[in-house]
Design an enzyme around this catalytic site. Structure first.
Site, PDB file in Angstrom:
ATOM      1  N   ASN A   9     -66.296 -28.473  21.568  1.00 60.94           N
ATOM      2  CA  ASN A   9     -67.071 -27.345  22.085  1.00 60.94           C
ATOM      3  C   ASN A   9     -68.356 -27.909  22.680  1.00 60.94           C
ATOM      4  OD1 ASN A   9     -68.552 -25.047  22.500  1.00 60.94           O
ATOM      5  ND2 ASN A   9     -68.709 -24.471  20.332  1.00 60.94           N
ATOM      6  N   TRP A  10     -68.427 -27.870  24.002  1.00 61.57           N
ATOM      7  CA  TRP A  10     -69.593 -28.480  24.668  1.00 61.57           C
ATOM      8  C   TRP A  10     -70.829 -27.603  24.572  1.00 61.57           C
ATOM      9  CZ3 TRP A  10     -67.619 -30.817  29.986  1.00 61.57           C
ATOM     10  CH2 TRP A  10     -66.621 -31.777  29.723  1.00 61.57           C
ATOM     11  N   LYS A  11     -70.667 -26.372  24.150  1.00 59.23           N
ATOM     12  CA  LYS A  11     -71.783 -25.420  24.067  1.00 59.23           C
ATOM     13  C   LYS A  11     -72.506 -25.354  25.430  1.00 59.23           C
ATOM     14  CE  LYS A  11     -71.841 -26.174  19.138  1.00 59.23           C
ATOM     15  NZ  LYS A  11     -72.578 -26.165  17.879  1.00 59.23           N
ATOM     16  N   HIS A  97     -67.817 -17.803  17.457  1.00 61.09           N
ATOM     17  CA  HIS A  97     -68.664 -18.923  17.039  1.00 61.09           C
ATOM     18  C   HIS A  97     -69.942 -18.399  16.379  1.00 61.09           C
ATOM     19  CE1 HIS A  97     -71.079 -22.522  17.075  1.00 61.09           C
ATOM     20  NE2 HIS A  97     -69.947 -23.192  17.200  1.00 61.09           N
ATOM     21  N   GLU A  99     -72.906 -19.264  16.627  1.00 61.64           N
ATOM     22  CA  GLU A  99     -74.038 -19.103  17.541  1.00 61.64           C
ATOM     23  C   GLU A  99     -73.925 -17.795  18.316  1.00 61.64           C
ATOM     24  OE1 GLU A  99     -73.488 -22.946  19.331  1.00 61.64           O
ATOM     25  OE2 GLU A  99     -74.032 -23.844  17.405  1.00 61.64           O
ATOM     26  N   GLU A 169     -66.270 -23.077  10.137  1.00 61.31           N
ATOM     27  CA  GLU A 169     -67.492 -23.801  10.468  1.00 61.31           C
ATOM     28  C   GLU A 169     -68.631 -23.288   9.596  1.00 61.31           C
ATOM     29  OE1 GLU A 169     -67.219 -25.577  14.700  1.00 61.31           O
ATOM     30  OE2 GLU A 169     -68.009 -23.553  14.894  1.00 61.31           O
ATOM     31  N   GLY A 175     -74.577 -28.872  13.536  1.00 61.38           N
ATOM     32  CA  GLY A 175     -75.690 -29.515  14.220  1.00 61.38           C
ATOM     33  C   GLY A 175     -76.780 -30.009  13.288  1.00 61.38           C
ATOM     34  N   SER A 215     -70.788 -31.043  12.126  1.00 62.22           N
ATOM     35  CA  SER A 215     -71.231 -32.434  12.039  1.00 62.22           C
ATOM     36  C   SER A 215     -70.103 -33.443  11.811  1.00 62.22           C
ATOM     37  CB  SER A 215     -72.307 -32.580  10.962  1.00 62.22           C
ATOM     38  OG  SER A 215     -73.420 -31.760  11.261  1.00 62.22           O
ATOM     39  N   GLY A 236     -68.842 -30.349  17.938  1.00 60.59           N
ATOM     40  CA  GLY A 236     -69.936 -29.988  18.826  1.00 60.59           C
ATOM     41  C   GLY A 236     -70.576 -31.232  19.428  1.00 60.59           C
ATOM     42  N   GLY A 237     -71.668 -31.665  18.830  1.00 60.36           N
ATOM     43  CA  GLY A 237     -72.447 -32.789  19.357  1.00 60.36           C
ATOM     44  C   GLY A 237     -71.625 -34.012  19.728  1.00 60.36           C
TER      45      GLY A 237
HETATM   46  P1  13P Z   1     -71.637 -29.967  15.517  1.00 58.59           P
HETATM   47  O1  13P Z   1     -70.404 -30.843  15.530  1.00 58.59           O
HETATM   48  O2  13P Z   1     -72.662 -30.372  16.526  1.00 58.59           O
HETATM   49  O3  13P Z   1     -72.184 -29.798  14.147  1.00 58.59           O
HETATM   50  O4  13P Z   1     -71.151 -28.503  16.000  1.00 58.59           O
HETATM   51  C1  13P Z   1     -70.032 -27.938  15.445  1.00 58.59           C
HETATM   52  C2  13P Z   1     -69.705 -26.722  16.205  1.00 58.59           C
HETATM   53  O5  13P Z   1     -70.453 -25.760  16.189  1.00 58.59           O
HETATM   54  C3  13P Z   1     -68.477 -26.721  17.006  1.00 58.59           C
HETATM   55  O6  13P Z   1     -68.186 -25.448  17.489  1.00 58.59           O
END
Ligand code: 13P
Length: 252
Positions: A9-11, A97, A99, A169, A175, A215, A236-237
């Site tokens: 997920n590149w956000k 998600h 967020e 998640e 993050g 993470s 994510g990251g």
């Molecule tokens: P991180 O891997 O950056 O913690 O993010 C996870 C995430 O929210 C994937 O959707």
């Protein structure tokens, strides 16, 4: 046998040009890697969806959207519909998600509507859920997750579940650099699978892939993925670097 999945997920990261470079690097990094029943999915921002979809055509990489409007079309300024996503040859959408829930007011109820629209348009859904830190500390995490899944997904038929991927998640692990331990992930994933088995026939529970997100890095992926009910990860990251993302894929 249920699929293993590593999804990135590149956000809200990567411009048009940057996304082209990342896809190129990823294709090179995955060249010759044996995937053995593992699906690789990347979810770039909307502006890059069409380009990434084109550039990954005829590769092992699948593409997902990060969100979608519950409405089919019309006066909804700034929104993107399911049919628009399908029209650029993207067949998967991430919904729910944390967020989106925290910053854009998405609720279990509004997500149920998005789920229905996505399925009506033949989109596969990576459905995210997870507890915040206070829920974990107070021991309410199972209850919270149960409610998130029941309210958004338990009106679906067994057949609908062929298009559902679950992604646990825990919000406190997103993050933050802090991951759930492999045991905590396994405990929650087993709980979720049992929940699905109680509501549907056990085949549905056995076939649904449950991903862990929060993470995940090349250094911890193998341990997390080794758990029986963890069928992969939503990253994510670490999905923003071809080396890290491909490292996680190799770990599975
Ligand atoms: P991180 O891997 O950056 O913690 O993010 C996870 C995430 O929210 C994937 O959707």
């Amino acid at each position: 046998m249920r699929a293993k999945i590593v999804a990135g997920n590149w956000k809200m990261n990567k411009t048009y040009g940057e996304s082209k470079s990342l896809v190129k690097e990823l294709k090179t990094a995955l060249n010759g890697v044996k995937l053995n029943n593992t699906r690789v999915i990347i979810a770039p921002p909307f502006t890059n969806l069409q380009k990434v979809s084109k550039r990954t055509k005829d590769t092992v990489i699948e593409v997902a959207a990060q969100n979608m409007c519950a409405e089919e079309s019309g006066a909804f300024t700034g929104e993107v519909s399911a049919s628009m996503i399908k029209s650029v040859h993207v067949d998967v959408v991430i919904l729910g998600h944390s967020e989106r829930r925290a910053y854009f007011g998405e609720t279990n109820e509004s997500l149920a509507k998005k789920v229905d629209t996505a399925l009506k348009n033949n989109l596969e859904i990576i459905f995210c859920f997870g507890e915040v830190l206070e829920d974990r500390k107070s021991g309410n995490h199972f209850e919270v997750v149960e409610e998130q899944i029941k309210k958004a997904l338990f009106h679906l038929t067994s057949d609908d579940w062929k298009k559902i991927v679950l992604a646990y998640e825990p919000v406190w692990a997103i993050g933050t650099g802090e991951t759930a331990s492999p045991e905590q992930a396994q405990e929650m994933h087993a709980f979720i699978r049992e929940l699905v088995a109680e509501r549907y026939i056990s085949d549905v529970a056995e076939e649904v892939s449950i991903l862990y997100g929060g993470s995940v890095k090349p250094s911890n992926a193998q341990e997390i993925f080794s758990k029986v009910d963890v069928d992969g990860g939503l990253i994510g990251g670490a999905a923003l670097s071809a080396a890290d993302f491909s490292g996680i894929i190799k770990a599975i």
